[in-house]
Design an enzyme around this catalytic site. Structure first.
Site, PDB file in Angstrom:
ATOM      1  N   ARG A 136      14.594  28.199 -33.061  1.00 43.19           N
ATOM      2  CA  ARG A 136      15.796  27.568 -33.594  1.00 43.19           C
ATOM      3  C   ARG A 136      15.530  26.065 -33.636  1.00 43.19           C
ATOM      4  O   ARG A 136      14.744  25.540 -32.845  1.00 43.19           O
ATOM      5  CB  ARG A 136      17.002  27.857 -32.709  1.00 43.19           C
ATOM      6  CG  ARG A 136      17.354  29.330 -32.573  1.00 43.19           C
ATOM      7  CD  ARG A 136      18.548  29.511 -31.641  1.00 43.19           C
ATOM      8  NE  ARG A 136      18.949  30.903 -31.534  1.00 43.19           N
ATOM      9  CZ  ARG A 136      18.510  31.752 -30.619  1.00 43.19           C
ATOM     10  NH1 ARG A 136      17.643  31.322 -29.687  1.00 43.19           N
ATOM     11  NH2 ARG A 136      18.918  33.008 -30.582  1.00 43.19           N
TER      12      ARG A 136
ATOM     13  N   LYS B 257      19.770  30.615 -26.493  1.00 45.94           N
ATOM     14  CA  LYS B 257      21.228  30.696 -26.392  1.00 45.94           C
ATOM     15  C   LYS B 257      21.630  31.446 -25.134  1.00 45.94           C
ATOM     16  O   LYS B 257      21.010  32.439 -24.764  1.00 45.94           O
ATOM     17  CB  LYS B 257      21.799  31.417 -27.614  1.00 45.94           C
ATOM     18  CG  LYS B 257      21.793  30.591 -28.893  1.00 45.94           C
ATOM     19  CD  LYS B 257      22.505  31.322 -30.005  1.00 45.94           C
ATOM     20  CE  LYS B 257      22.613  30.468 -31.255  1.00 45.94           C
ATOM     21  NZ  LYS B 257      23.313  31.173 -32.354  1.00 45.94           N
TER      22      LYS B 257
ATOM     23  N   HIS C 218      17.138  26.871 -40.759  1.00 42.12           N
ATOM     24  CA  HIS C 218      17.320  28.200 -40.183  1.00 42.12           C
ATOM     25  C   HIS C 218      16.621  29.266 -41.018  1.00 42.12           C
ATOM     26  O   HIS C 218      16.200  30.301 -40.497  1.00 42.12           O
ATOM     27  CB  HIS C 218      18.804  28.522 -40.043  1.00 42.12           C
ATOM     28  CG  HIS C 218      19.107  29.468 -38.924  1.00 42.12           C
ATOM     29  ND1 HIS C 218      18.707  29.245 -37.620  1.00 42.12           N
ATOM     30  CD2 HIS C 218      19.759  30.661 -38.912  1.00 42.12           C
ATOM     31  CE1 HIS C 218      19.112  30.246 -36.851  1.00 42.12           C
ATOM     32  NE2 HIS C 218      19.743  31.123 -37.617  1.00 42.12           N
TER      33      HIS C 218
ATOM     34  N   ARG D 121      13.191  30.160 -39.827  1.00 42.11           N
ATOM     35  CA  ARG D 121      13.181  31.143 -38.733  1.00 42.11           C
ATOM     36  C   ARG D 121      13.332  32.553 -39.295  1.00 42.11           C
ATOM     37  O   ARG D 121      12.658  33.485 -38.848  1.00 42.11           O
ATOM     38  CB  ARG D 121      14.309  30.800 -37.758  1.00 42.11           C
ATOM     39  CG  ARG D 121      14.482  31.756 -36.585  1.00 42.11           C
ATOM     40  CD  ARG D 121      15.445  31.102 -35.596  1.00 42.11           C
ATOM     41  NE  ARG D 121      16.240  32.055 -34.855  1.00 42.11           N
ATOM     42  CZ  ARG D 121      15.885  32.594 -33.691  1.00 42.11           C
ATOM     43  NH1 ARG D 121      14.714  32.305 -33.152  1.00 42.11           N
ATOM     44  NH2 ARG D 121      16.697  33.421 -33.057  1.00 42.11           N
TER      45      ARG D 121
ATOM     46  N   HIS E 178      16.921  37.790 -29.681  1.00 42.38           N
ATOM     47  CA  HIS E 178      18.153  38.475 -30.053  1.00 42.38           C
ATOM     48  C   HIS E 178      18.535  39.510 -29.002  1.00 42.38           C
ATOM     49  O   HIS E 178      17.688  40.257 -28.518  1.00 42.38           O
ATOM     50  CB  HIS E 178      17.980  39.189 -31.398  1.00 42.38           C
ATOM     51  CG  HIS E 178      17.928  38.267 -32.565  1.00 42.38           C
ATOM     52  ND1 HIS E 178      17.395  38.630 -33.780  1.00 42.38           N
ATOM     53  CD2 HIS E 178      18.335  36.980 -32.707  1.00 42.38           C
ATOM     54  CE1 HIS E 178      17.475  37.614 -34.624  1.00 42.38           C
ATOM     55  NE2 HIS E 178      18.040  36.604 -33.983  1.00 42.38           N
TER      56      HIS E 178
ATOM     57  N   TYR F 172      18.297  39.577 -39.923  1.00 38.00           N
ATOM     58  CA  TYR F 172      17.351  38.484 -40.157  1.00 38.00           C
ATOM     59  C   TYR F 172      16.253  38.898 -41.116  1.00 38.00           C
ATOM     60  O   TYR F 172      15.809  38.126 -41.955  1.00 38.00           O
ATOM     61  CB  TYR F 172      16.711  38.064 -38.821  1.00 38.00           C
ATOM     62  CG  TYR F 172      17.304  36.834 -38.212  1.00 38.00           C
ATOM     63  CD1 TYR F 172      18.615  36.827 -37.768  1.00 38.00           C
ATOM     64  CD2 TYR F 172      16.555  35.680 -38.063  1.00 38.00           C
ATOM     65  CE1 TYR F 172      19.155  35.705 -37.177  1.00 38.00           C
ATOM     66  CE2 TYR F 172      17.095  34.546 -37.474  1.00 38.00           C
ATOM     67  CZ  TYR F 172      18.387  34.573 -37.036  1.00 38.00           C
ATOM     68  OH  TYR F 172      18.909  33.449 -36.461  1.00 38.00           O
TER      69      TYR F 172
END
Length: 319
Positions: free
Chosen positions: A159, A182, A250, A253, A276, A285
């Protein structure tokens, strides 16, 4: 204006989210903004400061009035859905703590919105983007910086916040980089030689000292580099290349994941590389088809193994 008791409750809830859920600082700020906006609306709506008592008596009509007000201000459905989610989370916590019935808030339906599917770049477009971003800078060290950042996004699937958060202790980049993503989730990311070379070239060219507590990527004046700078650089590069507006940081990625999958990578491994929690997020994705997703799911699920099937004969096999 909200009452001191409500302000204290909001602070306690934010601390709860920060401590137990591992929410990132940006997420906490977003929660606070959403809740303050909601509470301030109710204060204006009822012409008085909203304490714990009045807030516990909010009706479905009150919720509809708030949502209508937000839409009339031009708030997008996606943003309103996020705000409503924050309000519900707060109310669920507050109701358990204060002992009131939160059904009116929790039953409020979220506005529908079209989910934006990620659009990865083609392989040649991703490579062209890396080559072109360095042409946008007027100084060689900034050109090397921009190329290094975009190479990390595409070459390692980071990210942008993760790439810009690298510190001197992380360099020279090892063969495997430990990333805190995250929610404080940790993952190991292999570093390709091109990414290591690009970062080393930037470090050699950067005129600013590498302080231990500062990120390695710097702005033109020596301060931390912010995502907006890379977004602008990529916007200029995509215009030069004739790429669509979806060619964002993004998207690099997304491209990393899709190209790795197309080259024979395992979907479950790619999920771990991206950090994830859900395989379905990785599916989005990579735009992988449902049949391929189910193949991975069947292989990983306990019910797919004969021993587990014999132990649970009443559970039907997956299709």
């Amino acid at each position: 204006m909200i009452s001191p008791a409500m302000s204290s409750a909001l602070g306690d809830w934010l601390d709860h989210k920060r401590a137990l859920n591992g929410a990132a600082s940006n997420t906490i700020t977003a929660y606070q903004t959403d809740l303050l906006g909601f509470l301030n609306f109710m204060t204006s709506y009822y012409s008085g400061a909203q304490g714990l008592g009045p807030i516990s008596r909010i009706t479905v009509s009150d919720m509809r009035a708030w949502m209508a007000s937000e839409r009339s201000r031009g708030v997008a459905a996606r943003s309103l859905a996020r705000s409503l989610s924050a309000v519900k989370s707060f109310y669920r916590w507050l109701a358990d703590r204060e002992g009131f019935e939160p059904t009116a808030v929790l039953s409020t339906r979220s506005p529908k919105f079209q989910k934006k599917l990620p659009r990865p770049l083609a392989v040649d477009a991703a490579r062209a983007m890396i080559d072109t971003v360095q042409l946008q800078a007027g100084e060689p060290w900034i050109a090397a910086r921009d190329m290094a950042v975009v190479t990390l996004l595409y070459g390692c699937g980071l990210r942008i916040s993760e790439a810009l958060g690298l510190i001197p202790a992380d360099v020279p980049l090892p063969a495997t980089l430990r990333i805190i993503g995250k929610g404080g989730k940790e993952r190991l990311v292999p570093v390709i030689p091109a990414a290591r070379t690009a970062v080393n070239a930037y470090l050699e060219a950067c005129p600013h000292p590498m302080d231990a507590d500062q990120p390695i990527f710097r702005g033109s004046r020596g301060g931390p580099l912010y995502p907006r700078a890379i977004q602008i650089v990529m916007a200029n590069a995509r215009m030069q290349l004739g790429l669509p507006a979806t060619a964002t940081p993004h998207a690099m990625r997304h491209s990393f994941a899709t190209h790795l999958l197309n080259a024979g990578g395992d979907l479950r491994s790619i999920q771990e590389l991206l950090g994830h929690a859900s395989l379905s997020t990785t599916q989005a994705y990579t735009a992988v088809d449902t049949a391929r997703l189910m193949k991975v799911y069947d292989a990983a699920h306990p019910r797919a193994h004969p021993r587990a099937a014999r132990q649970s004969p009443t559970i039907p096999d997956l299709p």
